[in-house]
Write an enzyme that holds these catalytic residues in place. Structure first.
Site, PDB file in Angstrom:
ATOM      1  N   ARG A 196       0.836  -1.213   0.000  1.00 28.85           N
ATOM      2  CA  ARG A 196       0.000   0.000   0.000  1.00 28.85           C
ATOM      3  C   ARG A 196       0.867   1.258   0.000  1.00 28.85           C
ATOM      4  O   ARG A 196       0.569   2.216  -0.712  1.00 28.85           O
ATOM      5  CB  ARG A 196      -0.962   0.000   1.186  1.00 28.85           C
ATOM      6  CG  ARG A 196      -2.049  -1.066   1.047  1.00 28.85           C
ATOM      7  CD  ARG A 196      -2.962  -1.093   2.238  1.00 28.85           C
ATOM      8  NE  ARG A 196      -2.178  -1.452   3.414  1.00 28.85           N
ATOM      9  CZ  ARG A 196      -2.574  -1.233   4.664  1.00 28.85           C
ATOM     10  NH1 ARG A 196      -3.721  -0.644   4.913  1.00 28.85           N
ATOM     11  NH2 ARG A 196      -1.805  -1.597   5.675  1.00 28.85           N
ATOM     12  N   ASN A 232      -6.166  -2.917   1.471  1.00 29.33           N
ATOM     13  CA  ASN A 232      -6.121  -4.377   1.477  1.00 29.33           C
ATOM     14  C   ASN A 232      -7.534  -4.909   1.359  1.00 29.33           C
ATOM     15  O   ASN A 232      -8.478  -4.307   1.877  1.00 29.33           O
ATOM     16  CB  ASN A 232      -5.505  -4.896   2.774  1.00 29.33           C
ATOM     17  CG  ASN A 232      -4.006  -4.709   2.842  1.00 29.33           C
ATOM     18  OD1 ASN A 232      -3.346  -4.541   1.824  1.00 29.33           O
ATOM     19  ND2 ASN A 232      -3.466  -4.744   4.034  1.00 29.33           N
TER      20      ASN A 232
END
Length: 100
Positions: free
Chosen positions: A29, A47
């Protein structure tokens, strides 16, 4: 009244990317957020419960092509097995965020 599309600027499009592989727990990320900043992309990354990472990105087609290429590389300790690219509606977005 100005529409959300008009405020994004001409030539901007949005895509949703679903990245599969070893992409959680490896800094993916943050990797995506850094790439978004480099290519001046707005949107978010998060996620998913199925182990994938999902990112919504808005930019010019050229910016998104560069971003997509970077997503396919992934971070040093990750392993990208596939990147699905889906056309997405153009939504108002300022900056790029990591969703938790």
């Amino acid at each position: 009244m100005v529409s959300k599309i008009d405020r994004q600027g001409p030539g901007r499009v949005s895509r949703l990317y679903v990245i599969k592989g070893r992409v959680q727990g490896v800094g993916y990320r943050y990797f995506a957020q850094t790439a978004a900043a480099e290519f001046h992309i707005t949107g978010w990354v998060r996620n998913r419960d199925d182990g994938a990472v999902e990112t919504y990105a808005t930019g010019t087609p050229e910016q998104l092509a560069a971003y997509s290429g970077r997503l396919r590389m992934g971070p040093r300790f990750g392993e990208v097995r596939s990147v699905e690219e889906i056309e997405a509606p153009l939504l108002q977005s300022d900056g790029f965020s990591i969703k938790h």
